[in-house]
Enzyme design. Structure first.
Site, PDB file in Angstrom:
ATOM      1  N   HIS A   1      70.978 -41.007   0.871  1.00  0.00           N
ATOM      2  CA  HIS A   1      70.786 -42.267   0.944  1.00  0.00           C
ATOM      3  C   HIS A   1      70.563 -43.757   2.236  1.00  0.00           C
ATOM      4  O   HIS A   1      70.659 -43.809   2.749  1.00  0.00           O
ATOM      5  CB  HIS A   1      71.648 -43.233   0.284  1.00  0.00           C
ATOM      6  CG  HIS A   1      72.613 -42.629   1.271  1.00  0.00           C
ATOM      7  ND1 HIS A   1      73.855 -43.097   0.700  1.00  0.00           N
ATOM      8  CD2 HIS A   1      73.151 -43.453   2.610  1.00  0.00           C
ATOM      9  CE1 HIS A   1      75.034 -43.547   1.456  1.00  0.00           C
ATOM     10  NE2 HIS A   1      74.762 -43.148   2.132  1.00  0.00           N
TER      11      HIS A   1
ATOM     12  N   HIS B   1      78.252 -50.016   2.792  1.00  0.00           N
ATOM     13  CA  HIS B   1      78.295 -49.898   4.174  1.00  0.00           C
ATOM     14  C   HIS B   1      79.160 -51.220   4.979  1.00  0.00           C
ATOM     15  O   HIS B   1      78.353 -50.742   6.179  1.00  0.00           O
ATOM     16  CB  HIS B   1      76.793 -49.247   4.586  1.00  0.00           C
ATOM     17  CG  HIS B   1      76.798 -47.977   4.532  1.00  0.00           C
ATOM     18  ND1 HIS B   1      76.024 -47.881   2.878  1.00  0.00           N
ATOM     19  CD2 HIS B   1      76.116 -46.297   4.678  1.00  0.00           C
ATOM     20  CE1 HIS B   1      76.150 -46.399   2.804  1.00  0.00           C
ATOM     21  NE2 HIS B   1      76.396 -46.011   3.581  1.00  0.00           N
TER      22      HIS B   1
ATOM     23  N   HIS C   1      78.520 -35.306   7.943  1.00  0.00           N
ATOM     24  CA  HIS C   1      77.887 -36.062   9.428  1.00  0.00           C
ATOM     25  C   HIS C   1      79.234 -36.997   9.410  1.00  0.00           C
ATOM     26  O   HIS C   1      79.927 -37.102   8.956  1.00  0.00           O
ATOM     27  CB  HIS C   1      76.266 -36.848   8.311  1.00  0.00           C
ATOM     28  CG  HIS C   1      76.809 -37.938   7.455  1.00  0.00           C
ATOM     29  ND1 HIS C   1      77.177 -37.601   6.182  1.00  0.00           N
ATOM     30  CD2 HIS C   1      76.681 -39.412   7.135  1.00  0.00           C
ATOM     31  CE1 HIS C   1      77.212 -39.168   5.098  1.00  0.00           C
ATOM     32  NE2 HIS C   1      76.670 -40.097   6.457  1.00  0.00           N
TER      33      HIS C   1
ATOM     34  N   GLU D   1      81.334 -39.050   1.695  1.00  0.00           N
ATOM     35  CA  GLU D   1      80.529 -39.956   1.004  1.00  0.00           C
ATOM     36  C   GLU D   1      80.904 -38.756  -0.241  1.00  0.00           C
ATOM     37  O   GLU D   1      79.817 -38.724  -1.296  1.00  0.00           O
ATOM     38  CB  GLU D   1      79.010 -40.419   2.010  1.00  0.00           C
ATOM     39  CG  GLU D   1      78.908 -41.609   2.715  1.00  0.00           C
ATOM     40  CD  GLU D   1      78.028 -41.322   3.151  1.00  0.00           C
ATOM     41  OE1 GLU D   1      77.938 -42.584   3.728  1.00  0.00           O
ATOM     42  OE2 GLU D   1      76.891 -41.171   3.428  1.00  0.00           O
TER      43      GLU D   1
HETATM   44  C1  DHB Z   1      73.407 -42.415   8.138  1.00  0.00           C
HETATM   45  C2  DHB Z   1      73.956 -42.040   7.361  1.00  0.00           C
HETATM   46  C3  DHB Z   1      74.823 -42.743   6.203  1.00  0.00           C
HETATM   47  O1  DHB Z   1      75.843 -41.966   5.894  1.00  0.00           O
HETATM   48  C4  DHB Z   1      74.269 -43.693   6.280  1.00  0.00           C
HETATM   49  O2  DHB Z   1      74.506 -44.566   5.467  1.00  0.00           O
HETATM   50  C5  DHB Z   1      74.071 -44.451   7.414  1.00  0.00           C
HETATM   51  C6  DHB Z   1      73.520 -43.924   8.295  1.00  0.00           C
HETATM   52  C7  DHB Z   1      72.309 -41.601   9.188  1.00  0.00           C
HETATM   53  O3  DHB Z   1      72.922 -40.339   9.747  1.00  0.00           O
HETATM   54  O4  DHB Z   1      71.313 -41.545   9.850  1.00  0.00           O
HETATM   55 FE    FE Z   2      75.914 -43.263   4.870  1.00  0.00          FE
END
Ligand code: DHB
Ligand code: FE
Length: 283
Positions: A12, A59, A193, A240
């Protein structure tokens, strides 16, 4: 009876909306990511679900860290985008489905899930980016969406065991809805991430691939991880993964994998696209 016909996992990240707004889909950086989507779009266009139940994490745009529902569900007729940044043009609102939303909300509370029920709710990239990916050009207005938010920004967060159980309870709630609706469920976000701190940029490809396998064949096994385990193994925002686990919980019948595309890195993330076909159990 309402029928869950399939489940989809997808990234997303806001950079996707930026790439689409600027026509970058075929550039070397983005092509391996966007090449995964046509089979999923084709499936959606063929099966034509009436409703999407969409698990995402807010977020901080609607629920800031000072007031953070553990689980929230939207019951509105319409949702507006509250995302900012990236220079994305204003996007059209998302259509809601209040009857099924209220049915699920009532059923969840009776089932022991103390939901925050939102008659108004702004939505962010966790919800709008996946819809635009599936119906490019923001052509998602015809499909009704039920947003389900799971806190994964602010501790304490619900554990994978609980988010899986939430999904299962939503699966049962859909099964007990009388109208003949076709429902698809989306779990958006992840996979591994971390956006800031010393380990910013960490991606665990092996773990992501294992999670995709388990989401097909043995999702319950993923509930052995705590959020701290996930942060350690898959980065702080690897939590997530809970969205994908909740989505899979809804698939209370038989599941068949139809399509998968894992690609990393895309922005700071491992992207896991998967399409699961679902056959509802007998009532
Ligand atoms: C990114 C990842 C995310 O989960 C998010 O909500 C916003 C940005 C990213 O890796 O750019
Ligand atoms: Fe995210």
């Amino acid at each position: 009876m309402a029928n869950i016909i399939g489940g989809i996992t997808t990234s997303h990240i806001p950079a996707i909306a930026n790439a689409m707004a600027n026509g970058l889909e075929d550039t070397p950086y983005w092509k391996p990511f966007f090449d995964g989507y046509p089979p999923v779009r084709d499936w959606l266009n063929e099966k034509k679900p009436d409703v999407i139940i969409l698990f995402y994490n807010d977020h901080g745009l609607e629920f800031f860290i000072d007031k953070k529902p553990t689980f929230a569900i939207g019951v509105a007729d319409e949702y507006h985008n509250a995302d900012e940044g990236w220079g994305i043009p204003t996007i059209p609102p998302v259509t809601g489905e209040s009857d099924l939303s209220w049915h699920i909300a009532n059923s969840l509370v009776e089932d022991g899930f103390d939901m925050t029920i939102c008659q108004e709710m702004k939505v962010d990239h966790g919800l709008t980016v996946p819809l635009n990916l599936m119906w490019p050009g923001h052509n998602y207005g015809h499909v009704k969406v039920i947003p389900v938010c799971i806190n994964c920004e602010q501790h304490p967060m619900p554990q994978p065991k609980r988010t899986f159980a939430l999904g299962q309870a939503i699966g049962r709630a859909v099964q007990s809805f009388d109208d003949d609706l076709k429902v698809a469920v989306f779990g958006t976000g992840g996979m591994s991430h971390q956006l800031d701190g010393e380990r910013a940029g960490i991606i665990n490809r092996e773990f992501d691939l294992m999670c995709l396998d388990k989401l097909v064949s043995d999702p319950e096994d993923l509930t052995k991880y705590s959020n701290f385990d996930l942060a350690e193994i898959a980065g702080a925002q690897g939590v997530e993964l809970n969205m994908l686990i909740a989505m899979r919980g809804c698939l209370i019948g038989d599941v068949k994998e139809l399509h998968r595309n894992y690609h990393a890195p895309i922005s700071n993330t491992g992207s896991g696209l998967m399409l699961l076909e679902h056959t509802m159990p007998e009532k």
